[in-house]
Design a protein around this motif. Structure first.
Motif, PDB file in Angstrom:
ATOM      1  N   GLN A   1      40.839  40.566  36.954  1.00  0.00           N
ATOM      2  CA  GLN A   1      42.237  41.000  36.850  1.00  0.00           C
ATOM      3  C   GLN A   1      42.284  42.260  36.000  1.00  0.00           C
ATOM      4  OE1 GLN A   1      43.311  37.206  34.999  1.00  0.00           O
ATOM      5  NE2 GLN A   1      45.069  37.106  36.372  1.00  0.00           N
ATOM      6  N   ASP A   2      43.243  43.129  36.274  1.00  0.00           N
ATOM      7  CA  ASP A   2      43.469  44.300  35.427  1.00  0.00           C
ATOM      8  C   ASP A   2      44.596  43.941  34.475  1.00  0.00           C
ATOM      9  OD1 ASP A   2      41.763  45.301  37.344  1.00  0.00           O
ATOM     10  OD2 ASP A   2      42.769  47.227  37.459  1.00  0.00           O
ATOM     11  N   ARG A   3      44.235  43.669  33.227  1.00  0.00           N
ATOM     12  CA  ARG A   3      45.278  43.212  32.309  1.00  0.00           C
ATOM     13  C   ARG A   3      45.201  43.928  30.981  1.00  0.00           C
ATOM     14  NH1 ARG A   3      44.566  36.939  32.028  1.00  0.00           N
ATOM     15  NH2 ARG A   3      45.430  37.278  29.972  1.00  0.00           N
TER      16      ARG A   3
ATOM     17  N   SER B   1      46.786  35.256  41.744  1.00  0.00           N
ATOM     18  CA  SER B   1      46.933  35.505  40.312  1.00  0.00           C
ATOM     19  C   SER B   1      46.449  34.342  39.442  1.00  0.00           C
ATOM     20  CB  SER B   1      48.400  35.785  39.975  1.00  0.00           C
ATOM     21  OG  SER B   1      48.860  36.861  40.764  1.00  0.00           O
TER      22      SER B   1
ATOM     23  N   ARG C   1      48.888  41.194  38.738  1.00  0.00           N
ATOM     24  CA  ARG C   1      47.833  40.480  38.018  1.00  0.00           C
ATOM     25  C   ARG C   1      46.930  39.686  38.952  1.00  0.00           C
ATOM     26  NH1 ARG C   1      48.768  40.571  32.258  1.00  0.00           N
ATOM     27  NH2 ARG C   1      49.387  42.735  32.010  1.00  0.00           N
TER      28      ARG C   1
END
Ligand code: MD5
Ligand code: FE
Length: 196
Positions: A111-113, A137, A163
């Motif tokens: 995930q890009d968080r 997600s 997400r």
């Protein structure tokens, strides 16, 4: 144009050929400063892609304060146009991550968080095609959809898809436009949320 999931829009061929060549040339210019490097994970592993940061330096799993080359206005503007053309709404990108994939490179499901903004991410693909895996997600496991991303394709991830787990399963060597690039480049435009 295809909605892969709510907030995830794929637009094949969004970049025309001159634009693709311009972007590849820009990546070559940025890479001449020697900042295209394999990123080390805190656990010791090395990513197989080579990454270059514009605007802000990214390292797993944060944006650091170290200076990098600026994000050009024309590239931020391209990101704003991409969002306006797909999801609508606005972003004000302050970071671009450029990933280079050779024939063997891939990116595991993640995930890009690290962004503190809810703004969408804009992804531009150049060169060889890849199998991109768009998941859910909740978990890095199924369900997912495999999508072939080709040179010139736009993918915008926003809203409920922002997400989602995603990854690049493999590169399809020799599938890019003749004379553009050996391998694959992916440019993502992001709003870091630093300073918000
Ligand atoms: C790539 N890059 O092809 C991919 C495409 C990365 C990365 O994954 O982190 O540099 S961008 C895919 C992306 C970005 C942000 C959100 C989502 C997908 N998503 O919600 O699925 O090198
Ligand atoms: Fe990602």
């Amino acid at each position: 144009r295809a909605e892969i999931a709510p907030g995830a829009v794929h637009v094949p061929g969004w970049l025309d050929s001159p634009r693709q060549h311009q972007l590849v040339q820009a990546c070559r210019d940025w890479a001449r400063t020697g900042e295209m490097e394999r990123v080390r994970l805190p656990g010791g592993g090395l990513l197989s892609v080579r990454t270059l940061c514009l605007g802000l330096r990214w390292r797993p799993y944060r944006y650091t304060g170290e200076p990098v080359q600026p994000l050009p206005d024309w590239l931020a503007e391209l990101g704003r146009t991409a969002v306006a053309d797909t999801l609508g709404g606005s972003i004000d990108p302050d970071v671009a991550l450029v990933n280079f994939y050779d024939d063997a490179a891939k990116m595991g499901m993640h995930q890009d968080r690290d962004e503190r903004s809810a703004a969408p991410v804009v992804s531009l693909s150049l060169g060889d095609a890849c199998v991109f895996r768009f998941g859910n997600s909740q978990t890095r496991a199924r369900p997912w959809r495999d999508v072939r991303l080709e040179s010139g394709d736009l993918f915008v991830f926003g809203g409920p898809s922002r997400r989602a787990f995603h990854g690049v399963c493999r590169i399809l060597p020799g599938t890019g436009p003749q004379g553009l690039l050996k391998g694959r480049l992916n440019i993502t435009l992001r709003e870091s949320g630093q300073g918000l």
